[in-house]
Write a protein that holds these residues in place. Structure first.
Motif, short mmCIF file in Angstrom:
data_model
loop_
_atom_site.label_atom_id
_atom_site.label_comp_id
_atom_site.label_asym_id
_atom_site.label_seq_id
_atom_site.Cartn_x
_atom_site.Cartn_y
_atom_site.Cartn_z
N SER A 42 5.15 8.80 3.47
CA SER A 42 4.92 7.68 4.37
C SER A 42 4.62 8.24 5.75
O SER A 42 5.29 9.18 6.19
N LEU B 181 7.37 -2.02 -6.19
CA LEU B 181 5.96 -2.10 -5.81
C LEU B 181 5.76 -2.94 -4.56
O LEU B 181 5.03 -2.54 -3.65
N GLU B 182 6.39 -4.09 -4.51
CA GLU B 182 6.24 -4.98 -3.35
C GLU B 182 6.76 -4.30 -2.08
O GLU B 182 6.12 -4.35 -1.03
N SER C 107 7.04 -1.08 -1.56
CA SER C 107 6.14 0.03 -1.25
C SER C 107 4.90 -0.47 -0.55
O SER C 107 4.44 0.13 0.44
N ARG C 108 4.34 -1.56 -1.05
CA ARG C 108 3.13 -2.12 -0.43
C ARG C 108 3.40 -2.49 1.03
O ARG C 108 2.63 -2.14 1.92
N LYS C 109 4.50 -3.19 1.26
CA LYS C 109 4.82 -3.61 2.63
C LYS C 109 5.06 -2.40 3.53
O LYS C 109 4.50 -2.31 4.62
N HIS D 293 1.83 -0.26 4.13
CA HIS D 293 0.87 -0.97 4.98
C HIS D 293 1.34 -0.97 6.44
O HIS D 293 0.54 -0.75 7.35
N MET E 76 -2.44 4.94 2.06
CA MET E 76 -3.11 4.13 1.06
C MET E 76 -3.31 4.91 -0.24
O MET E 76 -3.20 4.35 -1.33
N LEU F 3 0.04 4.76 -1.94
CA LEU F 3 0.24 3.45 -2.55
C LEU F 3 -0.55 3.34 -3.85
O LEU F 3 -0.02 2.84 -4.86
N SER F 4 -1.78 3.81 -3.86
CA SER F 4 -2.58 3.77 -5.10
C SER F 4 -1.91 4.56 -6.21
O SER F 4 -1.89 4.13 -7.37
N GLU G 95 1.11 2.56 -7.47
CA GLU G 95 0.65 1.44 -8.29
C GLU G 95 0.20 1.91 -9.67
O GLU G 95 0.52 1.28 -10.68
#
Length: 94
Positions: free
Chosen positions: A20, A41-42, A44-46, A49, A67, A70-71, A74
């Motif tokens: 991060s 996942l949620e 991690s996305r937050k 971002h 990003m 994150l990919s 996912e």
């Protein structure tokens, strides 16, 4: 900008080191805690971002490494989406 790495364990016991660009992940994860895959996942996305946007605010461009991370998260999580009760453990933040 302080970078933070976090180590996780997937439901199959495999581990991953994650990146991060910001310490914001410490607001979303606690070492030793288990998170349902969807929740992980949620979060991690937050977190990623927000970290990427902090880089944008400071340097004028988003953090592509966040990003990319994150990919990867996912893609790895996809393996466990159909497993009831599958959880990700956050091993450490650092």
């Amino acid at each position: 900008m302080p970078v933070m790495n976090f180590r996780i364990q997937w439901p199959d016991g495999s581990e991953a080191n994650c990146y991060s660009p910001s310490t914001v992940v410490s607001e979303f994860f606690t070492p030793g805690e288990r998170y349902a895959v969807e929740d992980f996942l949620e979060r991690s996305r937050k977190a990623l971002h927000i970290g990427s946007e902090r880089v944008r605010e400071k340097y004028g461009f988003a953090c592509s490494a966040a990003m990319d991370q994150l990919s990867k998260i996912e893609a790895d999580a996809e393996r466990f989406m159909d497993e009831p009760g599958a959880a990700v453990t956050v091993i450490e933040l650092g």
